[in-house]
Design a protein around this motif. Sequence first.
Motif, PDB file in Angstrom:
ATOM      1  N   LEU A   1       0.479 -21.516  17.988  1.00  0.00           N
ATOM      2  CA  LEU A   1       1.423 -21.031  16.975  1.00  0.00           C
ATOM      3  C   LEU A   1       1.205 -19.544  16.689  1.00  0.00           C
ATOM      4  CD1 LEU A   1       1.366 -24.023  14.452  1.00  0.00           C
ATOM      5  CD2 LEU A   1       3.304 -23.319  15.872  1.00  0.00           C
ATOM      6  N   THR A   2      -0.063 -19.163  16.627  1.00  0.00           N
ATOM      7  CA  THR A   2      -0.391 -17.755  16.379  1.00  0.00           C
ATOM      8  C   THR A   2       0.134 -16.872  17.504  1.00  0.00           C
ATOM      9  OG1 THR A   2      -2.393 -18.331  15.121  1.00  0.00           O
ATOM     10  CG2 THR A   2      -2.257 -16.106  16.026  1.00  0.00           C
ATOM     11  N   ALA A   3      -0.116 -17.293  18.736  1.00  0.00           N
ATOM     12  CA  ALA A   3       0.332 -16.516  19.891  1.00  0.00           C
ATOM     13  C   ALA A   3       1.851 -16.407  19.923  1.00  0.00           C
ATOM     14  CB  ALA A   3      -0.183 -17.161  21.177  1.00  0.00           C
ATOM     15  N   ASP A   4       2.537 -17.504  19.591  1.00  0.00           N
ATOM     16  CA  ASP A   4       4.007 -17.489  19.575  1.00  0.00           C
ATOM     17  C   ASP A   4       4.531 -16.530  18.505  1.00  0.00           C
ATOM     18  OD1 ASP A   4       4.084 -19.319  21.635  1.00  0.00           O
ATOM     19  OD2 ASP A   4       4.476 -21.057  20.340  1.00  0.00           O
ATOM     20  N   MET A   5       3.892 -16.530  17.343  1.00  0.00           N
ATOM     21  CA  MET A   5       4.329 -15.644  16.254  1.00  0.00           C
ATOM     22  C   MET A   5       4.091 -14.180  16.620  1.00  0.00           C
ATOM     23  SD  MET A   5       5.680 -15.078  13.346  1.00  0.00           S
ATOM     24  CE  MET A   5       5.805 -16.667  12.510  1.00  0.00           C
ATOM     25  N   VAL A   6       2.948 -13.896  17.239  1.00  0.00           N
ATOM     26  CA  VAL A   6       2.652 -12.529  17.662  1.00  0.00           C
ATOM     27  C   VAL A   6       3.696 -12.060  18.674  1.00  0.00           C
ATOM     28  CG1 VAL A   6       1.023 -11.070  18.929  1.00  0.00           C
ATOM     29  CG2 VAL A   6       0.192 -12.638  17.158  1.00  0.00           C
ATOM     30  N   ASP A   7       4.044 -12.933  19.603  1.00  0.00           N
ATOM     31  CA  ASP A   7       5.074 -12.590  20.602  1.00  0.00           C
ATOM     32  C   ASP A   7       6.408 -12.303  19.909  1.00  0.00           C
ATOM     33  OD1 ASP A   7       3.344 -12.882  22.731  1.00  0.00           O
ATOM     34  OD2 ASP A   7       3.944 -14.959  23.160  1.00  0.00           O
ATOM     35  N   LEU A   8       6.753 -13.125  18.946  1.00  0.00           N
ATOM     36  CA  LEU A   8       8.018 -12.953  18.222  1.00  0.00           C
ATOM     37  C   LEU A   8       8.044 -11.620  17.473  1.00  0.00           C
ATOM     38  CD1 LEU A   8      10.710 -14.222  17.303  1.00  0.00           C
ATOM     39  CD2 LEU A   8       9.454 -15.235  15.373  1.00  0.00           C
ATOM     40  N   LEU A   9       6.926 -11.273  16.834  1.00  0.00           N
ATOM     41  CA  LEU A   9       6.853 -10.018  16.079  1.00  0.00           C
ATOM     42  C   LEU A   9       6.934  -8.811  17.005  1.00  0.00           C
ATOM     43  CD1 LEU A   9       4.133 -10.935  13.420  1.00  0.00           C
ATOM     44  CD2 LEU A   9       6.599 -10.658  13.052  1.00  0.00           C
ATOM     45  N   PHE A  10       6.320  -8.903  18.160  1.00  0.00           N
ATOM     46  CA  PHE A  10       6.412  -7.795  19.115  1.00  0.00           C
ATOM     47  C   PHE A  10       7.851  -7.617  19.615  1.00  0.00           C
ATOM     48  CE2 PHE A  10       1.817  -7.339  19.484  1.00  0.00           C
ATOM     49  CZ  PHE A  10       1.704  -5.998  19.766  1.00  0.00           C
ATOM     50  N   LYS A  11       8.549  -8.719  19.821  1.00  0.00           N
ATOM     51  CA  LYS A  11       9.941  -8.609  20.246  1.00  0.00           C
ATOM     52  C   LYS A  11      10.784  -7.931  19.174  1.00  0.00           C
ATOM     53  CE  LYS A  11       9.899 -12.656  23.297  1.00  0.00           C
ATOM     54  NZ  LYS A  11      10.417 -14.044  23.521  1.00  0.00           N
ATOM     55  N   LYS A  12      10.419  -8.169  17.909  1.00  0.00           N
ATOM     56  CA  LYS A  12      11.181  -7.599  16.799  1.00  0.00           C
ATOM     57  C   LYS A  12      10.826  -6.139  16.550  1.00  0.00           C
ATOM     58  CE  LYS A  12      13.885  -7.763  13.182  1.00  0.00           C
ATOM     59  NZ  LYS A  12      15.356  -7.946  13.308  1.00  0.00           N
TER      60      LYS A  12
END
Length: 243
Positions: free
Chosen positions: A170-181
């Motif tokens: 979940l942490t890795a997915d959230m970090v990926d999402l924030l980088f995309k944003k």
Amino acid sequence: MKINFIFKNKSKKNKMNNLDGTLDGIQNTRFLNIYHGLIKQMLKQTQFSEMELNCILMIYHKFVLLNGPRAKAMTKKQFFHLFEVLFKVFDLQIIERIMILIAKESKNHIPPIAWVKLFSVFMSDSLDEKMKFVFSIYNLHETNFLNREILTKFVDKFFTGEDEDEVVELTADMVDLLFKKFDLDRDGLISYDDYSTVVRKTPMLLEFLGPCLPSRDGLTVTAYCSNILSKMGDMGLNQDDVK
């Protein structure tokens, strides 16, 4: 700690000389002698009036008095407690970063000038000022960008559970999402320019890695308790009620 500001039916001079009804005349005079120079300095550097600065520093002074007659500054413990109780900021790492930013070399206490600067940021109407403050808090490596390691340290606190693998995922997915944003130029780093561009379009993302500023309710209580009259109209408070 009891603070009773005296305003009603008093001249400006008497207001300044008898700012706090819980202190006698000698103690009020001592307060003015200690902080007079700082108040004059901060009048030029902040948005506050002279009366507001007196009130903000009186609260600081009352915290100092709790530490004994020889104390000269608010302690780190008091600072942390204030954030948790009044400002509703609970992340100890973030509070520590705020203290480092405002207090600079003072590791175990908060100087009065740092206290005033903190209130100045909190009560500011400038999004730019708040963005610079918040980004500096997240900027653990003291650079002008946030990398994946930094985001992971903050995001890791968002998720809890007994399944460690799930939390990591979940942490890795959230970090990926924030980088995309936020990583607008796709260089693997979130610069201040990236961050500020996104936040100007979507101000709700100002504190995207965790709360650093008081909520509106917290600011309302702070303005009321500190007699920051210039902010009370914006927050629906009646200045005539402040005595």
